[in-house]
Design an enzyme around this catalytic site. Structure first.
Site, PDB file in Angstrom:
ATOM      1  N   ASN A  63     -58.205  35.938   5.122  1.00 36.53           N
ATOM      2  CA  ASN A  63     -57.039  35.311   5.760  1.00 36.53           C
ATOM      3  C   ASN A  63     -56.410  34.293   4.817  1.00 36.53           C
ATOM      4  O   ASN A  63     -56.071  34.681   3.686  1.00 36.53           O
ATOM      5  CB  ASN A  63     -57.293  34.831   7.192  1.00 36.53           C
ATOM      6  N   ASP A  64     -56.209  33.063   5.225  1.00 34.01           N
ATOM      7  CA  ASP A  64     -55.327  32.124   4.515  1.00 34.01           C
ATOM      8  C   ASP A  64     -55.526  32.054   2.996  1.00 34.01           C
ATOM      9  O   ASP A  64     -56.667  31.931   2.523  1.00 34.01           O
ATOM     10  CB  ASP A  64     -55.539  30.693   5.017  1.00 34.01           C
TER      11      ASP A  64
END
Ligand SMILES: *[C@@H]1O[C@H](CO)[C@@H](O)[C@H](O)[C@H]1NC(C)=O
Ligand SMILES: *[C@@H]1O[C@H](CO)[C@@H](O)[C@H](O)[C@H]1NC(C)=O
Ligand SMILES: *[C@@H]1O[C@H](CO)[C@@H](O)[C@H](O)[C@H]1NC(C)=O
Ligand SMILES: *[C@H]1O[C@@H](CO)[C@H](O)[C@@H](O)[C@@H]1NC(C)=O
Length: 578
Positions: A63-64
């Site tokens: 993710n991020d």
């Protein structure tokens, strides 16, 4: 949490050694032999739907993006990663390095649970280059097993002479550097930004919420080691939790050069990722260094909702690239398939192509454009010029070796805006809903016109990326840009939202441009030179591999001329050993 898995393949070590030895030219891997698509709808668990040139590790959940930076000739990208599977969990910071933001080499995870204040997870954070040029990373650690209790930590390179910054130390006497004091919800306190130096202090932001008011706490430090929270947040709005705040100066309307985070900006940009909607919003405004207050230029801006991207794009972060004096944006794009499919294919999540960002000449919004380095992947161009597409017609752009992995730039010219449909002000703040009703197959006045990408030869499957022009109550044109994936796949269980945004462009001349980066299960598009961007994930069941085609279509009543269109097949870069 255990020891993170190795992600560096042995051959990558060799390539890395070659690159370190100075052979840092682009190394392209040949495209694998593409199988002809089957005649019956296939499962989306198909290696031909794994992206070719968007950032991803060989497997597992990501993710991020975290702490992007340029250091001693290398771009560094860390990212949230589950070493154990294709769903969120066991989060560590995986680490990759690149010479050009396009070819990536995987290193060992850099930040993983190892101290009491991050023992249950190492969540998002940022890098700051200190006065002496050494980087520091600040990040959120989870320090309790019963709830996601969040504190902020700091880490420094073990060996700042190592351009690859492979090992990081977390000084026990400093960590954690910030804890959720009374009045701060400990489960809603995260994602420190890159710090900036102003006056005698460093400042950084941490995202949070009070009641339903999202906010960016300000922390100050003289020495980057001891941090104190300022009384007032930088800014706040009634939007729910602010994740991943990002705050940076811009050098002026239309100026393309970026600024280091500590430099004075003519304007400033504050972005937050809204946990409630799962999209990234920003405002352009002014920042007062003496009281650490930020005020958006448009008072309604916190709610009028400019977005970096109107599609799958979240938890983004920018950094200043001193090598090319630009500010670069990275953002995470999740999957639009089901969790069982993610588990079956063994991976989930990509990063968008890095985008250069700068302030539009109007001063009201940002412009975004894929970093120029991506053009190194372009193969042989295919061009079309001066071709008129009559109402209800379409044509195929032929000659592309890989229409499933391509870059397309098109300039359109509408013959007349007279037939533009009236705009219903009820949709003023809801482009996505408007596109849901007026999708690509709904006949319009001026448009819908644009591209059908990842389309099957029989047009059973296609993803439409298009414009549609309306006229408001004063006769002023209003341009909608939309990606309509409703016909993108015959496979079931897919998320197919009609992502859309308005384009604040002067179309009085009839001219508008579109660029689409097509990459197997990604369609990342830039309208009007990067005023409005939409990243969509789609999973064709027949229009993949050599079964994918590219078309230009016009489903309006006005003629549309394709002034120029150039498409390139895109090579596969070095991608973390995958
Ligand atoms: C630090 O990194 C440099 C450059 O890679 C290397 O030459 C040196 O041996 C490293 N020092 C230590 C103590 O590992
Ligand atoms: C803190 O945030 C969590 C998650 O939104 C919420 O469930 C909880 O009620 C909040 N606690 C307080 C004291 O507001
Ligand atoms: C900035 O803040 C200081 C301190 O509150 C204030 O005196 C000053 O007027 C502010 N400047 C602007 C331009 O608002
Ligand atoms: C991406 O996936 C879709 C479909 O499952 C969700 O609706 C989105 O909320 C999600 N986006 C993010 C940023 O998590």
């Amino acid at each position: 949490m255990g020891t993170p898995q190795r992600v560096l393949a042995p051959w990558a070590v060799l390539l890395l050694a070659l690159q370190l030895a100075g052979a840092s030219h682009v190394i392209h891997r040949s495209l694998e032999a593409e199988a002809a698509p089957p005649s019956v709808p296939a499962s989306i668990v198909n290696s031909l739907l794994r992206t070719g040139y968007h950032f991803q590790p060989p497997m597992n959940w990501i993710n991020d993006p975290n702490a992007p930076m340029y250091y001693k000739g290398w771009y560094h990208l860390f990212y949230q990663y589950n070493p154990k599977g294709a769903v969120w969990g066991n989060i560590v910071w995986a680490h990759s390095v690149s010479r050009d933001l396009i070819n990536w080499i995987a290193l060992e995870p850099a930040i993983y649970p190892s101290i009491p204040s991050d023992q249950y997870g190492c969540w998002s954070g940022s890098a700051t280059l200190l006065g002496n040029g050494t980087p520091a990373i600040t990040y959120t650690g989870i320090s309790r097993s019963d709830i996601n209790y969040q504190v902020q930590n700091i880490a420094f390179p073990k060996n700042a002479s190592d351009p690859l910054l492979r090992e990081w130390v977390k000084p026990p006497e400093l960590n954690p550097i910030a804890v959720p004091e009374a009045g701060i919800n400990a489960t809603q306190f995260r994602d420190p930004t890159t710090a900036w130096f102003a006056g005698r202090h460093w400042r950084m932001l941490v995202g949070g919420v009070r009641g339903t008011r999202g906010l960016a706490f300000v922390y100050r430090s003289r020495d980057f080691m001891k941090w104190t929270r300022a009384k007032h947040p930088l800014h706040s709005a009634m939007t729910g939790m602010w994740e991943c705040p990002d705050f940076f100066p811009v050098s002026g309307a239309g100026a393309e050069n970026g600024l280091d985070t500590s430099e004075h900006g003519v304007k400033y940009v504050l972005k937050n990722s809204l946990d409630l909607t799962r999209y990234d919003y920003y405002t352009v405004g002014s920042y007062n260094r003496s009281n650490d207050q930020y005020v958006p230029d448009d008072p309604a801006g916190d709610y009028r909702r400019l977005r970096y991207d109107y599609g799958n794009f979240y938890a983004s972060k920018t950094f200043y690239d001193p090598a090319k004096r630009r500010r670069v944006l990275l953002g995470w794009a999740n999957e639009s398939d089901s969790v069982p499919d993610d588990k079956a294919k063994g991976w989930a999540g990509i990063q968008a192509i890095p985008r250069k960002i700068w302030l539009d000449p109007s001063g009201k919004q940002l412009l975004q454009w894929p970093v120029e380095e991506v053009e190194k992947l372009r193969g042989k161009p295919v061009s079309v010029g001066g071709k008129v597409v009559k109402p209800g017609e379409h044509f195929e752009v032929t000659g592309l070796a890989t229409a499933y992995q391509a870059d397309v730039e098109a300039s359109f010219e509408v013959s007349s805006l007279d037939k533009a449909e009236p705009f219903d002000p009820a949709y003023d703040n809801d482009a996505q809903k408007l596109c849901g009703i007026k999708g690509a197959d709904v006949r319009g006045g001026v448009g819908p016109f644009g591209l059908w990408v990842l389309a099957s030869g029989d047009l059973q499957e296609k993803t439409a990326v298009f414009f549609r022009v309306f006229k408001d109550g004063y006769g002023k044109p209003k341009v909608l840009m939309c990606t309509d994936p409703t016909k993108s796949s015959l496979s079931p269980d897919l998320y197919k939202p009609t992502f859309a945004g308005f384009v604040d462009t002067d179309i009085s001349s009839g001219k508008i441009s579109l660029r689409s980066l097509i990459d197997r299960s990604v369609v990342e598009s830039f309208g009007a030179g990067g005023k409005t961007c939409i990243l969509s994930r789609v999973y064709p069941s027949i229009a993949f591999g050599t079964g994918a085609h590219l078309y230009v279509f016009n489903n309006g009543e006005a003629d549309v001329k394709v002034s120029h269109l150039t498409a390139w097949d895109m090579k596969k870069p070095l991608m973390n050993g995958a």
